[in-house]
Write an enzyme that holds these catalytic residues in place. Structure first.
Site, PDB file in Angstrom:
ATOM      1  N   ASP A  30       0.858  -1.184   0.000  1.00  0.00           N
ATOM      2  CA  ASP A  30       0.000   0.000   0.000  1.00  0.00           C
ATOM      3  C   ASP A  30       0.890   1.229   0.000  1.00  0.00           C
ATOM      4  OD1 ASP A  30      -1.952   2.138   0.946  1.00  0.00           O
ATOM      5  OD2 ASP A  30      -3.261   0.389   0.948  1.00  0.00           O
ATOM      6  N   PHE A 247     -31.565 -12.589   0.887  1.00  0.00           N
ATOM      7  CA  PHE A 247     -31.772 -11.281   0.268  1.00  0.00           C
ATOM      8  C   PHE A 247     -33.257 -10.982   0.048  1.00  0.00           C
ATOM      9  CE2 PHE A 247     -27.419 -12.383  -0.545  1.00  0.00           C
ATOM     10  CZ  PHE A 247     -26.745 -11.191  -0.364  1.00  0.00           C
ATOM     11  N   LYS A 249     -35.005  -9.877   2.798  1.00  0.00           N
ATOM     12  CA  LYS A 249     -35.284  -9.152   4.036  1.00  0.00           C
ATOM     13  C   LYS A 249     -35.610  -7.705   3.686  1.00  0.00           C
ATOM     14  CE  LYS A 249     -35.142  -8.543   8.592  1.00  0.00           C
ATOM     15  NZ  LYS A 249     -36.109  -9.146   9.519  1.00  0.00           N
ATOM     16  N   ALA A 250     -36.843  -7.323   3.901  1.00  0.00           N
ATOM     17  CA  ALA A 250     -37.253  -5.954   3.572  1.00  0.00           C
ATOM     18  C   ALA A 250     -36.581  -4.957   4.504  1.00  0.00           C
ATOM     19  CB  ALA A 250     -38.768  -5.823   3.675  1.00  0.00           C
ATOM     20  N   GLY A 251     -36.302  -3.776   3.978  1.00  0.00           N
ATOM     21  CA  GLY A 251     -35.657  -2.757   4.796  1.00  0.00           C
ATOM     22  C   GLY A 251     -35.584  -1.431   4.059  1.00  0.00           C
ATOM     23  N   CYS A 258     -20.147  -2.297  -2.570  1.00  0.00           N
ATOM     24  CA  CYS A 258     -20.315  -3.088  -3.801  1.00  0.00           C
ATOM     25  C   CYS A 258     -21.611  -2.800  -4.552  1.00  0.00           C
ATOM     26  CB  CYS A 258     -20.229  -4.578  -3.459  1.00  0.00           C
ATOM     27  SG  CYS A 258     -18.606  -5.099  -2.868  1.00  0.00           S
ATOM     28  N   LYS A 261     -22.248   0.883  -6.214  1.00  0.00           N
ATOM     29  CA  LYS A 261     -21.367   1.255  -7.330  1.00  0.00           C
ATOM     30  C   LYS A 261     -21.435   0.242  -8.472  1.00  0.00           C
ATOM     31  CE  LYS A 261     -16.892  -0.764  -5.926  1.00  0.00           C
ATOM     32  NZ  LYS A 261     -16.712  -1.615  -7.122  1.00  0.00           N
TER      33      LYS A 261
END
Length: 426
Positions: A30, A247, A249-251, A258, A261
């Site tokens: 880095d 996937f 699960k309402a929210g 990820c 974008k």
């Protein structure tokens, strides 16, 4: 094998540590000296389960350095795991990827494989290979491979060590064989394909999951209008193996590094090729609107937040991470502040990052009790276990008025002692 990895974020650092766990010798690179100093002290700059434990366990096989010349020059395989943030138009910013590519071209002294693990638009690996060959300083053979990651923040180590699949996109047999050797100790199904297919697999996978989330959120919003309960609806759907229960699960929408974008990048790419993906466009639009769903619900109780004390439970975009990227809290809290509210916030790990954005405007609290004390209304943005297991009788005990806007449908009100507004039904 001797591996170098560019980047110390979720993708780069997790990949480095997991490669070392599987027996490889890894140099993690880095340009940020501060981050490398943190890593060399044995600490992780990101909050991720099991990461520091594996860093310690494999410390003899990992080197953290800013010296990319030394790290790359004789590496057998070089992974690129740097960020590809979105530009203002939604396209992917590849400047960090190409900066690493230029460093590799300048440095490598032996034949090697360059592996693009960062999420990049379809065709990027071809451009990387062309750029490497045009700019390499030494007479070496450099093959480029697409090897997308499928990790989720909060479970990134587990997702890497026990992957659902490993995708290797290569346009020649030699590079494919080297990558199979890299992953020979990983217990996961391996798909070998060409580079463009590998690049598309990553985008198609993430965007499909985003579609699923936006779909169930739209169903949830309709459930509110017609008197159905979204939890039961989702459960009934999930029994169907063709649909599955993940996937659903309402929210108040997806966030993170990820899905936002990647949906925008694929939508931009489809428009660029005059082939708009209408479903992806709809998922993006639904998600942006969904983040404000609780604000709309709150208008039943207050026309404005002026003069109110607003409690916020959860700042990060999901539990298990300190990542704030695209978190609903970042959309909602500015509205509270602009209206003139006093905001009190709690999160088990996200407060230090949030303080960088709002150092003094918010009262940060150490406990849920402290956060809700004296509050006129409470918003739940993240489904941390501490929130899910919280004694709901305390809302009535500590709040001025026990109005809770539950954006993750995670609070149970068995005693009926609070007014709880959920996403998608009672």
């Amino acid at each position: 094998m001797k591996i170098a990895i560019a980047g110390t974020g979720y993708v780069g650092l997790v990949t480095a540590v997991c490669m070392a766990e599987k027996g490889h010798h890894v140099a993690c690179v880095d340009i940020n000296e501060g981050i490398i100093k943190i890593l060399n002290s044995g600490k992780s700059p990101i909050y991720e389960k099991d990461l520091e434990a594996l860093m310690l366990k494999n410390k003899d096989r990992i080197v953290y350095t800013t010296d990319y010349k030394k790290a790359y020059k004789d590496a057998e395989v070089i992974f690129i795991g740097v960020g590809t943030p979105e530009k203002k138009d939604g396209s992917a910013n590849l400047s960090y990827v190409y900066a690493v590519v230029d460093q590799i071209a300048e440095t490598v002294e032996n034949d090697c494989i360059v592996v693009v693990k960062s999420t990049v638009p379809i065709g990027t690996n071809d451009k990387v290979e062309k750029r490497l060959n045009e700019n390499k300083k030494n007479n070496v053979k450099i093959d480029v491979v697409s090897n997308p990651e499928f990790l989720a923040q909060g479970t990134a180590v587990e997702d890497t060590l026990h992957a659902s699949r490993i995708v290797i996109g290569s346009d020649n047999k030699h590079a494919e064989e080297v990558m199979l050797k890299v992953y020979e100790n990983f217990d996961a199904p391996i798909l070998t394909t060409n580079r463009r297919s590998a690049e598309m697999i990553k985008y198609a996978s993430n965007d499909f999951l985003a579609l699923k989330i936006s779909y169930i959120n739209e169903i949830a919003n309709l459930c509110e209008e017609i008197g159905a309960n979204i939890d039961d609806v989702a459960k009934g759907m999930g029994y169907d193996p063709r649909i599955g229960n993940r996937f659903l699960k309402a929210g108040i929408g997806y966030g993170g590094s990820c899905f936002p974008k990647d949906t925008k990048a694929l939508h931009w790419l489809s428009n660029f090729h005059d082939h708009e993906l209408k479903t992806v466009k709809a998922a993006i639009e639904v998600n942006e609107q969904q983040k404000l769903r609780l604000i709309k619900k709150s208008r039943k109780y207050y026309d404005s937040f002026e003069g109110l004390t607003v409690a916020v439970l959860g700042l990060t975009f999901k539990p298990g991470t300190d990542d704030l990227r695209e978190a609903p809290s970042l959309v909602n809290i500015p509205i509270f502040l602009e209206d003139g509210a006093k905001v009190k916030a709690w999160d088990p790990v996200g407060i230090p990052n949030f303080k960088k954005l709002y150092p003094t405007e918010i009262q940060y609290c150490n406990t849920i009790d402290e956060t809700i004390t004296g509050a006129d209304i409470c918003f739940v943005f993240t489904e941390w276990d501490e929130i899910k297991n919280y004694d709901t009788s305390k809302f009535q005990k500590f709040m001025q008025k026990a109005f809770i806007l539950d954006g993750r449908n995670c609070i149970r009100n068995d005693k009926g002692n609070c007014i709880i507004e959920r996403i998608g039904g009672i």
